[in-house]
Scaffold this motif. Structure first.
Motif, PDB file in Angstrom:
ATOM      1  N   GLY A 110      -5.084   6.823  -0.102  1.00 39.01           N
ATOM      2  CA  GLY A 110      -3.981   6.146  -0.772  1.00 39.01           C
ATOM      3  C   GLY A 110      -4.477   5.063  -1.702  1.00 39.01           C
ATOM      4  N   LYS A 111      -3.601   4.104  -1.978  1.00 44.70           N
ATOM      5  CA  LYS A 111      -3.941   3.042  -2.924  1.00 44.70           C
ATOM      6  C   LYS A 111      -3.172   1.770  -2.582  1.00 44.70           C
ATOM      7  N   MET A 112      -3.686   0.670  -3.074  1.00 39.53           N
ATOM      8  CA  MET A 112      -2.990  -0.604  -2.999  1.00 39.53           C
ATOM      9  C   MET A 112      -2.046  -0.721  -4.194  1.00 39.53           C
TER      10      MET A 112
ATOM     11  N   ALA B 248       0.836  -1.204   0.000  1.00 37.99           N
ATOM     12  CA  ALA B 248       0.000   0.000   0.000  1.00 37.99           C
ATOM     13  C   ALA B 248       0.866   1.248   0.000  1.00 37.99           C
ATOM     14  N   GLU B 249       0.312   2.302  -0.558  1.00 37.99           N
ATOM     15  CA  GLU B 249       0.963   3.613  -0.537  1.00 37.99           C
ATOM     16  C   GLU B 249      -0.034   4.633   0.003  1.00 37.99           C
ATOM     17  N   LEU B 250       0.358   5.351   1.061  1.00 38.67           N
ATOM     18  CA  LEU B 250      -0.500   6.356   1.682  1.00 38.67           C
ATOM     19  C   LEU B 250       0.043   7.748   1.439  1.00 38.67           C
ATOM     20  N   ASP B 251      -0.852   8.696   1.247  1.00 35.59           N
ATOM     21  CA  ASP B 251      -0.502  10.112   1.165  1.00 35.59           C
ATOM     22  C   ASP B 251      -0.775  10.724   2.534  1.00 35.59           C
ATOM     23  N   PHE B 252       0.288  11.037   3.284  1.00 36.34           N
ATOM     24  CA  PHE B 252       0.112  11.507   4.656  1.00 36.34           C
ATOM     25  C   PHE B 252      -0.804  12.726   4.722  1.00 36.34           C
ATOM     26  N   ASN B 253      -0.671  13.633   3.772  1.00 38.13           N
ATOM     27  CA  ASN B 253      -1.457  14.871   3.812  1.00 38.13           C
ATOM     28  C   ASN B 253      -2.936  14.634   3.529  1.00 38.13           C
ATOM     29  N   SER B 254      -3.291  13.455   3.027  1.00 32.77           N
ATOM     30  CA  SER B 254      -4.700  13.141   2.764  1.00 32.77           C
ATOM     31  C   SER B 254      -5.365  12.417   3.926  1.00 32.77           C
ATOM     32  N   ILE B 255      -4.569  11.990   4.907  1.00 31.84           N
ATOM     33  CA  ILE B 255      -5.111  11.226   6.027  1.00 31.84           C
ATOM     34  C   ILE B 255      -5.769  12.173   7.029  1.00 31.84           C
ATOM     35  N   PRO B 256      -7.023  11.964   7.366  1.00 33.41           N
ATOM     36  CA  PRO B 256      -7.701  12.869   8.306  1.00 33.41           C
ATOM     37  C   PRO B 256      -7.329  12.571   9.761  1.00 33.41           C
ATOM     38  N   PHE B 257      -6.841  13.586  10.468  1.00 35.38           N
ATOM     39  CA  PHE B 257      -6.602  13.509  11.902  1.00 35.38           C
ATOM     40  C   PHE B 257      -7.540  14.496  12.598  1.00 35.38           C
ATOM     41  N   PHE B 258      -7.924  14.161  13.823  1.00 31.37           N
ATOM     42  CA  PHE B 258      -8.691  15.129  14.602  1.00 31.37           C
ATOM     43  C   PHE B 258      -7.853  16.382  14.831  1.00 31.37           C
ATOM     44  N   ALA B 259      -8.505  17.529  14.762  1.00 31.85           N
ATOM     45  CA  ALA B 259      -7.811  18.782  15.055  1.00 31.85           C
ATOM     46  C   ALA B 259      -7.179  18.692  16.443  1.00 31.85           C
ATOM     47  N   GLY B 260      -5.936  19.114  16.543  1.00 24.07           N
ATOM     48  CA  GLY B 260      -5.247  19.092  17.825  1.00 24.07           C
ATOM     49  C   GLY B 260      -4.390  17.858  18.059  1.00 24.07           C
ATOM     50  N   THR B 261      -4.530  16.832  17.217  1.00 21.63           N
ATOM     51  CA  THR B 261      -3.774  15.589  17.429  1.00 21.63           C
ATOM     52  C   THR B 261      -2.279  15.818  17.312  1.00 21.63           C
ATOM     53  N   GLN B 262      -1.856  16.588  16.301  1.00 20.98           N
ATOM     54  CA  GLN B 262      -0.423  16.844  16.108  1.00 20.98           C
ATOM     55  C   GLN B 262       0.184  17.534  17.325  1.00 20.98           C
ATOM     56  N   LYS B 263      -0.508  18.555  17.849  1.00 21.45           N
ATOM     57  CA  LYS B 263       0.033  19.278  19.008  1.00 21.45           C
ATOM     58  C   LYS B 263       0.118  18.372  20.235  1.00 21.45           C
ATOM     59  N   LEU B 264      -0.902  17.572  20.459  1.00 21.10           N
ATOM     60  CA  LEU B 264      -0.890  16.662  21.601  1.00 21.10           C
ATOM     61  C   LEU B 264       0.223  15.627  21.469  1.00 21.10           C
ATOM     62  N   ALA B 265       0.452  15.149  20.245  1.00 21.04           N
ATOM     63  CA  ALA B 265       1.560  14.208  20.028  1.00 21.04           C
ATOM     64  C   ALA B 265       2.896  14.887  20.304  1.00 21.04           C
TER      65      ALA B 265
END
Length: 349
Positions: free
Chosen positions: A336-338, A248-265
């Motif tokens: 992403g895609k397979m 599989a190939e994922l596009d990180f910028n297309s993956i939905p995260f809850f707002a605030g997840t990056q800061k909490l991480a």
């Protein structure tokens, strides 16, 4: 005795984040010591890393069964019951089945918490089951030092409609129907360090059934699916890749995260389960240089009641997303895609 309005259920949860589910590496070692015997009616059992057990009950009619329970990820007992029930139902939905009934699994410190708290947890589960269109017909309870709640859920499906995690093809499009980050956010909730709007968004998602996502799968060329829960997005995707003999190939910028997840991480609210997941999947993954360690952790974050990860024919993907988003307030995304099999099962760019 504590007053009901000041109870913090997460104080009774000894784990951080997603209830300290046993990690994939440890679980594999434990299960490897078991001698597994199946009957001729078993369609999906221990040998497969699928979402639920499947047994034939007539010529083409299948029984689908799953069980899931955990300690509190929120303080409100009614909401905890809703989330636990929605989470347990997800395995049935991920396989395209229709749930038929459920049984409670309940552990509760009956001498340390008011009985009304127990009643509210069970009511939350019952109301969510009613939303799914099924009854809860009983169950089993124990006096435990910390609250634990979940369901055994039974479902049915015709064999030709069964959706497994093993049918993905190279070239398929990958869709995710809910944002991720609930493990990180739940850890911050437990430590009273999350903004209310972030907490609300995660809770609303966790208590939302995957019912609409599942019903739509039967109307499109969905080749494989799984729900994203304790092993995180990457962990469940790796299981799908292994079962389907694809990468599989994922596009990180297309993956939905809850707002605030990056800061909490970045503020180090990453649960131990997510770290174990990351440790397990790293050997299977290629990460682009711009993806930070914390972003890698986010991709492996242990989810509670996450969305469905769907591998679908590429000419059907946009239509599925449009149909789903027209009826759901939580939006699906193409992520992403397979691809054909490669040494690294998952590439994140």
């Amino acid at each position: 005795m504590k007053s009901f309005d000041k109870i913090k259920l997460t104080q009774f949860s000894h784990g951080a984040g997603w209830a300290c589910k046993i990690g994939p590496k440890d679980l594999a070692q434990v299960l490897s010591k078991l001698k597994i015997e199946n009957s001729e009616n078993v369609v999906v059992g221990f040998a497969e890393n699928d979402d639920a057990a499947v047994v034939r009950i007539s010529n083409d009619k299948l029984l689908v069964q799953t069980v899931d329970f955990f300690t509190p990820v929120v303080d409100d007992p009614y909401t905890f019951g809703q989330i636990a029930a929605a989470n347990a139902l997800s395995d049935i939905y991920a396989m395209g089945a229709i749930p038929t009934f459920a049984l409670n699994i309940f552990g509760f410190p009956i001498k340390d918490l008011p009985k009304e708290v127990a009643a509210q947890i069970l009511k939350g589960g019952s109301d969510k089951a009613r939303e799914a269109g099924i009854p809860i017909l009983g169950g089993h309870s124990i006096d435990d030092k910390e609250p634990k709640y979940g369901l055994v859920v039974n479902g049915e499906i015709n064999e030709h409609m069964l959706i497994r995690n093993s049918g993905a093809n190279a070239g398929d499009t990958l869709i995710l129907t809910k944002p991720i980050g609930t493990g990180i956010i739940s850890t911050a909730i437990k430590k009273r360090a999350v903004q209310k709007d972030v907490e609300k968004a995660a809770i609303d998602s966790m208590k939302t059934l995957n019912k609409d996502a599942a019903s739509l799968m039967q109307k499109f060329k969905v080749r494989a699916a799984t729900d994203v829960t304790g092993f995180g997005l990457i962990g469940h995707l790796i299981e799908m890749c292994k079962a389907s003999d694809v990468s599989a190939e994922l596009d990180f910028n297309s993956i939905p995260f809850f707002a605030g997840t990056q800061k909490l991480a970045d503020d180090e609210f990453i649960p131990s389960g997510s770290k174990r997941n990351h440790d397990h999947v790293s050997n299977y993954c290629y990460y682009s240089k711009q993806i930070s360690i914390n972003q890698q952790m986010m991709l492996s974050d242990s989810q509670t009641s996450g969305g469905l990860l769907i591998s679908i024919a590429p000419d059907q993907a946009e239509d599925y997303v449009s149909a789903f988003n027209a009826k759901s307030r939580i939006k699906a995304h193409i992520i992403g895609k397979m691809t054909k099999p490669s040494p690294k099962l998952v590439k994140i760019i």
